[in-house]
Motif scaffolding. Structure first.
Motif, PDB file in Angstrom:
ATOM      1  N   HIS A   1      20.022  56.978 -30.659  1.00 13.83           N
ATOM      2  CA  HIS A   1      19.672  57.839 -29.532  1.00 13.83           C
ATOM      3  C   HIS A   1      20.849  57.968 -28.578  1.00 13.83           C
ATOM      4  CE1 HIS A   1      17.525  59.552 -26.077  1.00 13.83           C
ATOM      5  NE2 HIS A   1      16.764  60.066 -27.015  1.00 13.83           N
TER       6      HIS A   1
ATOM      7  N   ARG B   1      20.048  52.357 -29.535  1.00 17.35           N
ATOM      8  CA  ARG B   1      20.108  53.210 -28.360  1.00 17.35           C
ATOM      9  C   ARG B   1      21.509  53.210 -27.730  1.00 17.35           C
ATOM     10  NH1 ARG B   1      14.880  54.050 -26.131  1.00 17.35           N
ATOM     11  NH2 ARG B   1      13.328  52.936 -27.355  1.00 17.35           N
TER      12      ARG B   1
ATOM     13  N   ASP C   1      22.869  52.592 -20.041  1.00 15.13           N
ATOM     14  CA  ASP C   1      23.141  51.163 -19.897  1.00 15.13           C
ATOM     15  C   ASP C   1      22.036  50.471 -19.111  1.00 15.13           C
ATOM     16  OD1 ASP C   1      24.030  52.776 -17.847  1.00 15.13           O
ATOM     17  OD2 ASP C   1      26.109  52.129 -17.979  1.00 15.13           O
ATOM     18  N   TYR C   2      20.843  51.060 -19.187  1.00 16.00           N
ATOM     19  CA  TYR C   2      19.707  50.380 -18.553  1.00 16.00           C
ATOM     20  C   TYR C   2      18.466  50.476 -19.427  1.00 16.00           C
ATOM     21  CZ  TYR C   2      19.655  55.201 -16.766  1.00 16.00           C
ATOM     22  OH  TYR C   2      19.716  56.570 -16.641  1.00 16.00           O
ATOM     23  N   SER C   3      18.688  50.343 -20.728  1.00  8.74           N
ATOM     24  CA  SER C   3      17.571  50.380 -21.676  1.00  8.74           C
ATOM     25  C   SER C   3      16.957  49.007 -21.915  1.00  8.74           C
ATOM     26  CB  SER C   3      18.053  50.928 -23.027  1.00  8.74           C
ATOM     27  OG  SER C   3      18.357  52.295 -22.932  1.00  8.74           O
ATOM     28  N   GLU C   4      17.688  47.960 -21.599  1.00  9.78           N
ATOM     29  CA  GLU C   4      17.153  46.616 -21.798  1.00  9.78           C
ATOM     30  C   GLU C   4      16.938  45.941 -20.439  1.00  9.78           C
ATOM     31  OE1 GLU C   4      19.850  47.641 -23.552  1.00  9.78           O
ATOM     32  OE2 GLU C   4      18.837  47.935 -25.481  1.00  9.78           O
TER      33      GLU C   4
ATOM     34  N   ALA D   1      24.186  44.687 -23.443  1.00  6.64           N
ATOM     35  CA  ALA D   1      23.202  44.398 -24.467  1.00  6.64           C
ATOM     36  C   ALA D   1      23.525  45.060 -25.802  1.00  6.64           C
ATOM     37  CB  ALA D   1      21.817  44.843 -23.984  1.00  6.64           C
TER      38      ALA D   1
END
Lengths: 342, 342, 342, 342
Positions: A302, A3, A7-10, A323
């Motif tokens: 993505h 992904r 910067d807020y997928s984890e 991440a």
């Protein structure tokens, strides 16, 4: 699936998650009146070099912006922001919902506010038949990844002083801006009336710090946080996260990592001849890639689409974070190389 | 001193003033629940050809616009207006003060909203991270004197139907627009969800009619008027004025007179070779005049300055009204002729 | 039909109407920037004995209150008002619509705020989980006709100083309060941070004066008037009315006349043995009258019903004004006498 | 130090914390568009027995209430709430900040709204000079620990239907209410237009579910969440927590545990002869304890003071939660016994 969506997928950096686990059952008073928040406030005050700054914690970025502007402005006062600024476009009218107009200033593809654009908006609002410009909103990094230098902020500060404007900086991606060599935390504390330090996009589960240097703006700020639904019951969760981020330089390290990953993507794509919508030094990159190539990449990676162009290319946004792993970057560049036959 | 400053420099047309004098002591219930208001509502309903329209009276134009948009929109919904539209520029953020963003659409010097500009704004707001465009605001005449044709309004109506938008028309200068051959009152009642009929600038001491055709928008409208401070205690003052304006065609006549005076100014100045910022058919004219000439005129006449140009000319605004006398027009043209040596 | 419905059933006092007629065509700049408004401001400043007071004109009472509180309070700040205060009950939530809570203090049938009731509300709001009381709202006369003495206002002022509260007085019926021997205009200017002087109910067609003594509250007040739709285009209409009211003592005379008519009603009814809900010295009287009697009176007179009682009486409100004639009072008392067989 | 201060002194239940740890790095789309939120929505829909309900997640309780009322009400519409209701007292005017008045209905020490009190407020608001009551706010448990029976909610629903009011239930402490035998989740889904299910006070780190049964109220709700700063970037954190709470009955179990601990305190204190301000069946208990005793307890235990009484006792609040241990209850009762010599 790798992904590069945002910067807020984890969730949280392991050190932060660990701290949350360890403090889970210790018992604390609510609403950020606990020792962890006190400690985090001390660490932040030290990092920004201003022991007098009022320091508050809220959960998210739109909350931070709308709480601040709601607290800082009188009903007829307006914010001047670059036309692509987050408050102008991507917060569902959160500022207008507090009653204040956002005046969009012309800006280039870097999303920065210039002194000239600022003056132009100010001059167009001379009397009481119009809103009164009172606050300048900028974001660092900007929505298109640019970073303000200290000199640029000093120039804006000077105009703000001349025109009687507050300078407010939205630091949702400040970790990346700091790591990219932009104005330092200490500079921000000297030059801005208030600014935020984003945690959500730099290793925290959630959380933004609000630093208010101008004492006139700090009065009764907790009332406004509470009124706007931002006073977290278990407020120490914010304290624990920011004391971890601001001990031992973790905040800076995570920003550096995000940028390294982004620059590796940038260099790799540039090396293959692809061009970019802007020359971003930070964790957002905006390359133009051929539609046929994107079609082949889309099962494994993505990203966000910014704009489709008539020449069968698409401007996409690739975002990295604390991440993002080297492996993801390598895989992406490898796949591009393979599918584009470069 | 002859005033071309605006169309609200004098009080009321003598017939209106007379009606106010005659009814002064008759005794009436308050808040527009009186027979004069009832009668005025009937006359307006007849004039617009819609007996089902909800018809309300308020004192001023900003009040009319902010009351309507406050009543019509949910919190996240926004208005699309031409960039020069009154609500975007000249109402001190009154719409934002009700919580709603005004989305500025590109427009030319005529200040009209085109279907293309409307679509462009709409397409830029696809999801819940942005406000939801819900209402189209236009003014007739526009702020620069242009007048919408029936065909233009039909085209806007069609797009509004397609996109789920309300069409709202600010008729602060509707008297002039009607007299200039724009869409008729009956057209407006067919094409607009709601529109206003301005009295302040067309012979009344004060007062605007709000006509709401869309029954969904009419619900509880009096509550909103009251909440926003617009429910006049001596509401029959509005009724008396509008029953006078809408009996015997006075409203139309006053608009015609204003336009005749404006067109006389226009033709006179054009005949002397002066150019205009726009080709206005209505009671506002925007000529470019030499600064040296204006210097000589300024003791005897008054106007508003729009913009000073580098070529030693100034774009001014000349406004006529029901109260403008032929004598004033003649004197102005005569003075221009004399001082400019044409 | 003789009306005791309210004090805004008729238009303007003949001297005011005359002044409006005479100035109708003179031509003036808009938005209260004209010589009549300047003159009225001078006369009011003189009457209140404070040349430094900021003096503004708006059209109506709800507008005056909501504009002031909107201008004076920060978002988390609240008004304390007697439970029967106009802003608590009869303005359709106009204050809440500007974002501010109205805290209702206990009050007796006189509708006055006591020091004790004020302190009680203040003490119940100690921290940021509650709104912060910041302004005290009182009306003079109160909604039930009572009038504040200078000593009562001094006591409230003292508590306001102690607790850091603004004192705001709604003078919608100030003409009657002054005539009833309440605190003088000069007292109000010394004791209140801001207050209004009502014209609508004391001889004007419409209009309220806002006098702001606290310079901190006066800043940018015209912006707020404009934003809230209160900046009348033909602002000189307000100036003309108030220069008439404040020249030669007309304002005081009209209040005196209204009170004389009310006291004649009171004495007449008391003489016939009827009791009153409160001992009002002003232009509103609240007698209890038998339902059977009211049934007989209702074709010839009009009043408002306050409450129906189980003992077959009704508490009604009789209101007099500058326009009430002795003939109406006599006719009413005569009819009561006749129908009740007293 | 044993804390009976509130039910949000600790972090998350271990199963929830574990789920957060396990999903930390899996990568998810933002803003509650992820599979965990989808799954949680399914589980909640099943638990409330209404697959058609719109289900949203927000971070906190004030946010939930103000977002809902902002979304549900038009500008002139007001909420009726018991005088001790959270929105009336403890949310810093959050509802008024969205423009809506909270009408306080009389209520007893249980904090419940009765049909009579509701009708009384409604009847006092007959016309457009007052706000229009439109929504009934109740909380379950109430602020003083009482629990609504199904019959009580049915009675309120019936009046709401008759009067055209929405019924909204604030379930910040719904876990405790369900465990105390109050109306079930399925009852709430049948009887309320909307209600919330509190996570913060029942085992979650943070988070409240909003369940909207009335489709008219559900429209565009995500826009309002976003506008008010409540759309959490890492929205899956809410999904993960609620899928844990609503799998295997954890939500109910935690409420039961909290109540058991509270009832043990209650029985213990009652056994020693102490009285209570109300007969609470839920996780908040309000005993009167002697000041001298409290002085001795205060080093080892923490509670909130509600009111100091003239008889040298104090009404305190003891709150238990999922995290309260039997050991704490035993220690408290033991200490009371010891120090009071019972």
């Amino acid at each position: 699936m790798y992904r590069f969506t945002n910067d807020y997928s984890e969730g949280a950096h392991p050190r932060i998650l660990n701290a949350l686990n360890e403090t889970n059952l210790e018992g604390n008073f609510g609403y950020s009146t606990d020792p962890h928040c006190d400690h985090a406030r001390q660490l932040v005050a030290q990092a920004i070099g201003n022991p007098e700054s009022a320091i508050h914690f809220v959960v998210g970025g739109t909350q931070a912006n709308s709480t601040c502007l709601c607290a800082f402005l009188r009903p007829h006062e307006a914010a001047i922001a670059p036309a692509t600024g987050h408050i102008c476009v991507h917060e569902t009218g959160a500022i207008e919902a507090t009653g204040h107009k956002c005046l969009a200033a012309d800006c280039g593809s870097d999303g920065k506010l210039t002194v000239e654009a600022l003056r132009k908006v100010w001059q167009a609002h001379p009397d009481e038949h119009m809103v009164k410009p009172r606050l300048v909103y900028i974001s660092n990094t900007t929505e298109t990844g640019a970073v303000y230098t200290t000199a640029e902020l000093e120039a804006l500060r000077k105009v703000c002083d001349e025109l009687g404007l507050y300078l407010y900086l939205d630091g949702a991606r400040l970790g990346s801006a700091l790591a990219a060599g932009g104005a330092s935390l200490k500079d921000l504390a000297k030059l801005c009336d208030a600014f935020t330090i984003g945690g959500t996009k730099n290793g925290a589960l959630f959380g933004e710090v609000v630093c208010i240097q101008n004492p006139r703006l700090a009065e009764d700020f907790r009332y406004i946080i509470k009124q706007r639904g931002g006073l977290l019951a278990k407020g120490w969760l914010l304290g624990v996260q920011f004391e971890t981020l601001f001990a031992d330089g973790l905040y800076e390290q995570l920003g550096q990592h995000a940028n390294q990953m982004a620059l590796a993507l940038k260099e790799g794509l540039q090396g293959m001849g692809f061009s970019f919508a802007s020359d971003s030094p930070s964790n957002q990159q905006f390359p133009f890639l051929p539609n046929a190539l994107l079609e082949k990449l889309k099962g494994d990676f993505h990203w966000e689409v910014i704009a489709k162009n008539p020449d069968n290319t698409t401007q996409i946004r690739l975002v990295t974070s604390w991440a993002t792993q080297q492996e993801a970057v390598d895989a992406f560049l490898q796949a591009v190389r393979q599918h584009s036959g470069v």
